[in-house]
Design a protein around this motif. Structure first.
Motif, PDB file in Angstrom:
ATOM      1  N   TYR A   1     -10.168   7.200   9.946  1.00 15.54           N
ATOM      2  CA  TYR A   1      -8.860   6.756   9.478  1.00 15.54           C
ATOM      3  C   TYR A   1      -8.023   7.960   9.057  1.00 15.54           C
ATOM      4  CZ  TYR A   1     -11.269   2.265   8.750  1.00 15.54           C
ATOM      5  OH  TYR A   1     -11.993   1.122   8.893  1.00 15.54           O
ATOM      6  N   ASP A   2      -6.725   7.759   8.939  1.00 12.49           N
ATOM      7  CA  ASP A   2      -5.908   8.773   8.279  1.00 12.49           C
ATOM      8  C   ASP A   2      -5.944   8.471   6.779  1.00 12.49           C
ATOM      9  OD1 ASP A   2      -4.076   6.800   7.692  1.00 12.49           O
ATOM     10  OD2 ASP A   2      -2.338   7.920   8.408  1.00 12.49           O
ATOM     11  N   ARG A   3      -5.177   9.226   5.973  1.00 17.21           N
ATOM     12  CA  ARG A   3      -5.305   9.093   4.530  1.00 17.21           C
ATOM     13  C   ARG A   3      -4.869   7.718   4.035  1.00 17.21           C
ATOM     14  NH1 ARG A   3      -3.324  13.657   2.384  1.00 17.21           N
ATOM     15  NH2 ARG A   3      -3.236  12.777   0.288  1.00 17.21           N
ATOM     16  N   ASN A   4      -4.057   7.020   4.825  1.00 18.91           N
ATOM     17  CA  ASN A   4      -3.564   5.713   4.395  1.00 18.91           C
ATOM     18  C   ASN A   4      -4.326   4.551   5.031  1.00 18.91           C
ATOM     19  OD1 ASN A   4      -1.522   7.105   3.022  1.00 18.91           O
ATOM     20  ND2 ASN A   4      -0.327   7.215   4.920  1.00 18.91           N
ATOM     21  N   GLY A   5      -5.345   4.854   5.795  1.00 18.81           N
ATOM     22  CA  GLY A   5      -6.115   3.774   6.399  1.00 18.81           C
ATOM     23  C   GLY A   5      -5.663   3.386   7.799  1.00 18.81           C
ATOM     24  N   THR A   6      -4.788   4.173   8.397  1.00 22.09           N
ATOM     25  CA  THR A   6      -4.434   3.912   9.796  1.00 22.09           C
ATOM     26  C   THR A   6      -5.612   4.350  10.672  1.00 22.09           C
ATOM     27  OG1 THR A   6      -2.164   4.431   9.249  1.00 22.09           O
ATOM     28  CG2 THR A   6      -2.718   4.384  11.590  1.00 22.09           C
ATOM     29  N   ILE A   7      -5.983   3.498  11.614  1.00 21.12           N
ATOM     30  CA  ILE A   7      -7.163   3.809  12.427  1.00 21.12           C
ATOM     31  C   ILE A   7      -6.831   4.899  13.443  1.00 21.12           C
ATOM     32  CG2 ILE A   7      -8.764   2.893  14.139  1.00 21.12           C
ATOM     33  CD1 ILE A   7      -8.611   0.230  12.690  1.00 21.12           C
TER      34      ILE A   7
ATOM     35  N   ILE B   1     -14.807   7.861   8.047  1.00 22.99           N
ATOM     36  CA  ILE B   1     -14.209   9.105   7.558  1.00 22.99           C
ATOM     37  C   ILE B   1     -12.704   8.921   7.418  1.00 22.99           C
ATOM     38  CG2 ILE B   1     -13.693  11.503   8.169  1.00 22.99           C
ATOM     39  CD1 ILE B   1     -16.464  11.740   9.294  1.00 22.99           C
ATOM     40  N   TYR B   2     -12.185   9.270   6.243  1.00 24.70           N
ATOM     41  CA  TYR B   2     -10.742   9.256   6.009  1.00 24.70           C
ATOM     42  C   TYR B   2     -10.253  10.695   6.064  1.00 24.70           C
ATOM     43  CZ  TYR B   2     -11.114   4.405   4.589  1.00 24.70           C
ATOM     44  OH  TYR B   2     -11.339   3.066   4.584  1.00 24.70           O
ATOM     45  N   LEU B   3      -9.370  10.984   7.004  1.00 24.09           N
ATOM     46  CA  LEU B   3      -8.835  12.331   7.118  1.00 24.09           C
ATOM     47  C   LEU B   3      -7.670  12.504   6.140  1.00 24.09           C
ATOM     48  CD1 LEU B   3      -8.821  12.882  10.987  1.00 24.09           C
ATOM     49  CD2 LEU B   3     -10.598  13.382   9.326  1.00 24.09           C
ATOM     50  N   THR B   4      -7.301  13.756   5.894  1.00 22.21           N
ATOM     51  CA  THR B   4      -6.150  14.023   5.028  1.00 22.21           C
ATOM     52  C   THR B   4      -4.842  13.822   5.780  1.00 22.21           C
ATOM     53  OG1 THR B   4      -6.258  16.320   5.659  1.00 22.21           O
ATOM     54  CG2 THR B   4      -7.408  15.717   3.638  1.00 22.21           C
ATOM     55  N   LEU B   5      -4.934  13.690   7.109  1.00 26.52           N
ATOM     56  CA  LEU B   5      -3.718  13.493   7.902  1.00 26.52           C
ATOM     57  C   LEU B   5      -2.963  12.261   7.417  1.00 26.52           C
ATOM     58  CD1 LEU B   5      -4.803  13.992  11.637  1.00 26.52           C
ATOM     59  CD2 LEU B   5      -3.681  15.625  10.136  1.00 26.52           C
TER      60      LEU B   5
ATOM     61  N   LYS C   1     -10.406  13.646   3.654  1.00 23.94           N
ATOM     62  CA  LYS C   1      -9.945  13.077   2.388  1.00 23.94           C
ATOM     63  C   LYS C   1     -11.110  12.414   1.666  1.00 23.94           C
ATOM     64  CE  LYS C   1      -6.784  11.524  -0.542  1.00 23.94           C
ATOM     65  NZ  LYS C   1      -6.030  12.456  -1.388  1.00 23.94           N
ATOM     66  N   ALA C   2     -11.854  11.597   2.414  1.00 20.32           N
ATOM     67  CA  ALA C   2     -12.959  10.871   1.789  1.00 20.32           C
ATOM     68  C   ALA C   2     -13.933  10.415   2.856  1.00 20.32           C
ATOM     69  CB  ALA C   2     -12.433   9.662   1.021  1.00 20.32           C
ATOM     70  N   ILE C   3     -15.163  10.189   2.426  1.00 19.48           N
ATOM     71  CA  ILE C   3     -16.186   9.643   3.323  1.00 19.48           C
ATOM     72  C   ILE C   3     -16.706   8.352   2.710  1.00 19.48           C
ATOM     73  CG2 ILE C   3     -18.523  10.012   4.211  1.00 19.48           C
ATOM     74  CD1 ILE C   3     -17.626  13.023   4.480  1.00 19.48           C
TER      75      ILE C   3
ATOM     76  N   ARG D   1       6.146  10.273  -3.224  1.00 17.44           N
ATOM     77  CA  ARG D   1       5.305   9.083  -3.374  1.00 17.44           C
ATOM     78  C   ARG D   1       4.779   8.674  -2.018  1.00 17.44           C
ATOM     79  NH1 ARG D   1       9.884   5.553  -5.949  1.00 17.44           N
ATOM     80  NH2 ARG D   1      10.773   6.415  -4.053  1.00 17.44           N
ATOM     81  N   TYR D   2       3.506   8.771  -1.841  1.00 20.11           N
ATOM     82  CA  TYR D   2       2.949   8.161  -0.643  1.00 20.11           C
ATOM     83  C   TYR D   2       1.706   7.376  -1.011  1.00 20.11           C
ATOM     84  CZ  TYR D   2       0.894  12.877  -0.603  1.00 20.11           C
ATOM     85  OH  TYR D   2       0.335  14.052  -0.935  1.00 20.11           O
ATOM     86  N   LEU D   3       1.331   6.497  -0.115  1.00 24.77           N
ATOM     87  CA  LEU D   3       0.211   5.611  -0.385  1.00 24.77           C
ATOM     88  C   LEU D   3      -1.069   6.415  -0.462  1.00 24.77           C
ATOM     89  CD1 LEU D   3       1.144   2.844   2.153  1.00 24.77           C
ATOM     90  CD2 LEU D   3       1.344   2.729  -0.319  1.00 24.77           C
ATOM     91  N   THR D   4      -1.873   6.073  -1.436  1.00 30.65           N
ATOM     92  CA  THR D   4      -3.178   6.712  -1.502  1.00 30.65           C
ATOM     93  C   THR D   4      -4.232   5.681  -1.129  1.00 30.65           C
ATOM     94  OG1 THR D   4      -3.157   6.249  -3.836  1.00 30.65           O
ATOM     95  CG2 THR D   4      -2.592   8.485  -3.164  1.00 30.65           C
ATOM     96  N   LEU D   5      -5.460   6.123  -1.054  1.00 28.76           N
ATOM     97  CA  LEU D   5      -6.530   5.265  -0.547  1.00 28.76           C
ATOM     98  C   LEU D   5      -6.806   4.075  -1.451  1.00 28.76           C
ATOM     99  CD1 LEU D   5      -8.951   7.959   0.727  1.00 28.76           C
ATOM    100  CD2 LEU D   5      -7.619   6.354   2.076  1.00 28.76           C
ATOM    101  N   ASP D   6      -6.737   4.294  -2.747  1.00 32.01           N
ATOM    102  CA  ASP D   6      -7.083   3.195  -3.642  1.00 32.01           C
ATOM    103  C   ASP D   6      -5.815   2.675  -4.275  1.00 32.01           C
ATOM    104  OD1 ASP D   6      -7.863   5.377  -6.369  1.00 32.01           O
ATOM    105  OD2 ASP D   6      -7.195   5.843  -4.379  1.00 32.01           O
TER     106      ASP D   6
END
Lengths: 396, 556
Positions: free
Chosen positions: B55-61, B193-197, B415-417, B551-556
């Motif tokens: 995913y990207d940092r916002n959960g886009t596949i 895997i969540y990328l920082t992109l 960004k996160a695993i 302001r951008y969306l974060t994972l949580d």
């Protein structure tokens, strides 16, 4: 006549056991075939009972044939042997060399006769065995004479050659093993056999290495990790199936490996499907049944040792052939023997093989059932061969 | 008759047979007795590993697993190979010859086509169900789909036909995405895997890169956007690019991951790092202005003289003017007053000539000769960004020194695993590498860089009203490997921008190799892309022109 003068014993009990074991194996074999092959039949586009029904038909024919063979007198059989040998060799030649032969899975081993197809290599095995028993069993043969020995060996090599032409190498190996075993116990001079084995062995090794796929199979068997032909896949799946059976098995019809995982599950690898469903318990039972069958055969044959070398050798040959076919088949399924296509007697789908096995059982039954009473002087302890032979000539 | 000999062989053969019976029994007992581990004994158990999603940092596949179908032939079930091949060639897009070649001399099993198209699959399935294709099997397999196609291609990477990662994150994190099968579950789930992109920023960067390519036709061009405070990469655009879904038809040029593998001389952009080093060392008398008359001639240590050329006569130049006008003479003048070993050490501290250790395969470390190998011209030449090899990733990373109180950060791509088995999410933490310069100097550098985007500055086209932009352009001469001399018309035009200057949020680096057209200067080729990207960020609400509250969306 000799026969009329000899008193015979009847071994009803042993014969009864023998019949019981054969019928038990046939029954288990049919059941296993039904369970193992219905999915395969569906995958091939037939009705689910396709293999089962065919096998049932051949079982009925085979039992009838066995009964007829058991009723044949010994001398009738002896007279039929040259006809049988000649016929089988002709059929072999017809299969390989004329358009009557039918090709399946890249091998021309079947002779098409109208709606039926027939596998002459199964017949030639039995015919040569009977021929050897008859030839070597004649008492006036001097088996220390090189040329006397060369004749049957020539016949064996001729038949082996005809089987090899059909690319049926496993049958060839079993056939040669059987023939040389019979020559050995018929007390042919062992040095002659070694000569001939050397003559056949050297080109044999070249032949083995000449065809790429055969070499690949051998390499695959010796070095498990390198598997150029992919054959280990079949054996590995087979062993997985066997292992998954455990001690008591999954139960009749409950196996899953037969549903497309085991190749040739209705013929060469049927034992893997059986082991999965019946477990170690079933496997040991089958091994014991076949051993008991062979034991009865060897015992019955041994009773004819003095009176008829033909019956002794025939009885030995049949028991030996049945047992070794069984052992080699389950040896392949268990990954002990290099992969070969040997059918499992009474289990594998295949009409010719079943008919031949049942025919041989009929003959073996005859050998077990009646034997001359062991009376009179024992030639190996009291009399020389010549006096014994003279005594027989006197009667005649 | 010698019956004792007869008996000998008879019993020998019978004994041999009996031994074999016993051996077979032992073999079967050893196979079939239950063992401690039952792994793989059930064909349905742990037969499949599901590769994790990217995913990207916002959960886009960015990458996910999908089934597809392969066609194989079980040759032993085939009555007539010729018929089967002929039938099959009518259904799948392969000629009889191609199918025959796939079969070769195999006797049991032959894979014919590893990935069937939807149309082929539908037709083949029908034919197999009808029973017209004996021995032909359809096998279900799993492969990757990349819904963003070429966006972020060089970071995401791709897998081969057997679903094994071959490049990018798919390669580096192959074992994490596709762990070894866990024997206790039917399906083993790989880690996500969540990328920082940020896919939105990535899309904008690719868009602007495409526009740059259209207008200036460079050989290659790169845009990297980094979060100035965390070192996280938000966009990573490298042209030429390729569609990850059809990577097998792409060329090596397209697949080349230039931002980490291409080493080049950065040109004047490098002046921000050399000037910062010179100021930090303090050897040079920077309060004394340098008078630029268009060229600067100095005496080398060996007594010879050498001349450095400027684009034009800049007049009186101090440190700030070096960045405003990009004066080669002045930076050379100050560099020559600076001690070589210290100067070299500061550049190393900025991360040059060292790998950034970003999680991407094939990174090169760049090239900076030690002072012992320098010629009399080397120090001034290095100070304006020639005679040194860098990667785009090194430049962007080095810029974090100015945005983090003088401390170098590690560039981040993960960004996160997400462990699907336990549900646990492991975030990558901001990682400081080392303190390079003082906080005051870092702020001072940013202030001076703002002048370049003000009227008269070289990076005027990177500026945007309402956003204070610190920037530096560069037009590097590229060494021709064949002639071993600098070519006049082959240049690399670039711009590094940091904004908003008072509270940095973004670092953008734009570079175009060998741009064509009227102007090939960094100020004309690369700087406008920075301005357009600032517009994009503003319009997406990711940057505010009044206050810089991103302001951008974060994972949580």
């Amino acid at each position: 006549m000799k026969r009329a003068l000899q008193e015979t014993n009847t071994y009803t009990k042993e014969a009864g056991y023998f019949c019981f074991f054969v019928l038990l194996l046939l029954g288990i074999g049919l059941m296993s075939l039904y369970s193992a092959s219905y999915d395969k039949a569906l995958r091939m586009g037939y009705e689910p009972q396709y293999f089962f029904h065919r096998q049932l038909l051949f079982t009925a024919l085979g039992i009838a044939g066995a009964a007829v063979v058991a009723l044949f007198p010994e001398h009738v059989i002896k007279h039929l042997i040259p006809v049988l040998l000649f016929l089988s060799l002709i059929l072999m030649a017809l299969t390989s060399m004329t358009s009557l032969g039918e090709t399946r899975m890249g091998a021309t081993r079947w002779l098409r006769l109208g709606p039926l197809s027939f596998q002459p290599s199964e017949l030639v095995k039995v015919a040569v065995m009977l021929y050897l028993a008859n030839y070597l069993g004649k008492r006036d043969r001097d088996l220390k004479d090189f040329w006397v020995v060369s004749v049957p060996i020539a016949v064996v090599f001729l038949a082996a050659g005809l089987i090899i032409i059909q690319r049926d190498y496993s049958t060839t190996m079993v056939f040669l093993f059987l023939s040389f075993s019979m020559l050995l116990i018929a007390q042919v001079k062992i040095t002659y056999l070694l000569y001939y084995l050397a003559i056949a062995g050297i080109p044999g090794i070249f032949f083995l290495l000449s065809e790429e796929y055969r070499l690949k199979r051998v390499i695959g068997f010796i070095f498990k990790d390198i598997d150029p032909s992919g054959i280990n896949y079949q054996v590995n799946v087979s062993m997985d199936a066997i292992a998954s059976g455990g001690i008591l098995g999954k139960g009749f019809g409950q196996g899953t490996y037969k549903l497309g995982k085991i190749p040739e599950v209705q013929s060469d690898f049927i034992f893997a499907a059986f082991a999965e469903e019946w477990g170690l318990f079933g496997v040991i039972t089958i091994i014991l049944l076949f051993s008991a069958l062979a034991y009865l055969g060897f015992r019955g044959a041994a009773r004819h040792r003095q009176s008829s070398s033909f019956l002794f050798l025939t009885g030995f040959g049949i028991s030996y052939l049945l047992l070794w076919q069984f052992l080699l088949n389950i040896g392949v399924a268990g990954g002990m023997v290099p992969p070969t296509g040997i059918p499992l007697p009474f289990f594998s789908a295949g009409g010719t093989n079943l008919l031949m096995n049942l025919g041989m059982c009929g003959l073996l039954l005859k050998i077990i059932l009646k034997a001359p009473k062991e009376q009179g002087p024992k030639p190996e302890t009291h009399e020389s061969l010549n006096t014994y032979r003279n005594r027989i000539t006197d009667y005649e | 008759m010698d019956t004792s000999g007869k008996k000998l062989f008879y019993y020998l053969l019978i004994t041999l047979t009996a031994v074999f019976v016993i051996v077979i029994m032992i073999r079967y007992v050893s196979i079939m007795l239950p063992r401690d581990t039952v792994a793989y004994s059930d064909p349905l158990l742990s037969s499949r590993v599901q590769r994790g999603t990217i995913y990207d940092r916002n959960g886009t596949i960015l990458a996910y697993e999908t089934p597809y179908y392969a066609c194989a032939i079980l040759l032993r079930d085939v009555q007539s190979v010729d018929d089967t091949v002929t039938h099959l060639s009518k259904i799948i897009d392969m000629s009889s010859d191609q199918i025959r070649r796939a079969i070769g001399d195999k006797t049991t099993y032959a894979m014919i086509k590893k990935r069937l198209s939807d149309a082929e699959y539908t037709m083949l399935k029908y034919a197999v169900q009808q029973g017209t294709l004996e021995g032909v099997t359809i096998e279900k397999r799993y492969g990757r789909i990349y819904p963003q196609q070429a966006h972020g291609a060089h970071i995401i990477g791709f897998t081969d036909i057997d679903n094994i990662g071959l490049s990018g994150i798919e390669y580096i994190y192959d074992r994490l995405l596709s762990p070894l099968p866990d024997t206790e579950h039917e399906i083993t789930l790989g880690h996500d895997i969540y990328l920082t992109l940020d896919h939105r920023i990535q899309f904008a960067a690719d868009n602007r890169n495409a526009r740059l390519v259209e207008e200036h036709s460079p050989e290659s061009s790169m845009i990297i956007i980094m979060d100035a405070r965390s070192g996280e990469i938000l966009a990573y655009s490298s042209y030429p690019w390729f569609d990850l879904n059809t990577y097998n038809t792409s060329s090596a040029t397209q697949r080349m991951n230039r931002p980490v593998t291409m080493m080049y001389e950065p040109g004047s952009v490098f002046k921000i790092f050399s000037l910062a080093s010179i100021l930090a060392i303090g050897d040079a008398q920077t309060d004394k202005l340098f008078y630029c008359d268009g060229s600067y001639t100095f005496t080398m240590d060996n007594g010879g003289s050498s001349t450095i050329n400027c684009l034009s006569a800049h007049g009186e130049v101090g440190p700030e003017e070096i960045l405003t006008y990009s004066c080669n003479g002045a930076i050379s003048f100050y560099a020559l007053q600076t001690e070589s070993t210290l100067f070299h050490q500061y550049l190393l501290d900025f991360g040059f000539s060292r790998k950034t250790h970003i999680d991407l395969p094939g990174e090169v470390s760049g090239l900076l000769q030690p002072p012992s190998n320098w010629s009399g011209r080397s120090k001034p030449t290095i100070s304006f960004g020639q005679e040194i090899g860098v990667t785009a990733m090194q430049l962007v990373t080095a810029a974090t020194v100015f945005t983090n109180e003088g401390t170098l950060l590690k560039p981040q791509i993960i960004k996160a695993i997400h462990d699907q088995e336990t549900g646990q999410m492991t975030y990558t933490e901001r990682q400081e590498i080392r303190k390079v310069i003082s906080e005051d100097l870092a702020d001072e550098m940013l202030d001076m860089m703002v002048s370049a985007t003000e009227p008269g500055g070289t990076a005027i086209h990177a500026g945007r009203e309402g956003v204070t932009v610190s920037a530096k352009t560069g037009t590097a001469q590229i060494l021709d490997i064949e002639t071993k001399s600098y070519s006049e018309d082959h240049v690399l035009a670039s711009t590094l921008a940091i904004f908003p200057a008072e509270d940095p949020q973004y670092i953008i680096y734009v570079a175009a190799d060998d741009p064509q057209g009227e102007s090939s200067y960094g100020s004309a080729v690369a700087a406008p892309s920075v301005q357009l990207l600032i517009d994009d960020l503003l319009s997406m609400g990711l940057l505010e022109s009044a206050s810089s509250d991103v302001r951008y969306l974060t994972l949580d």
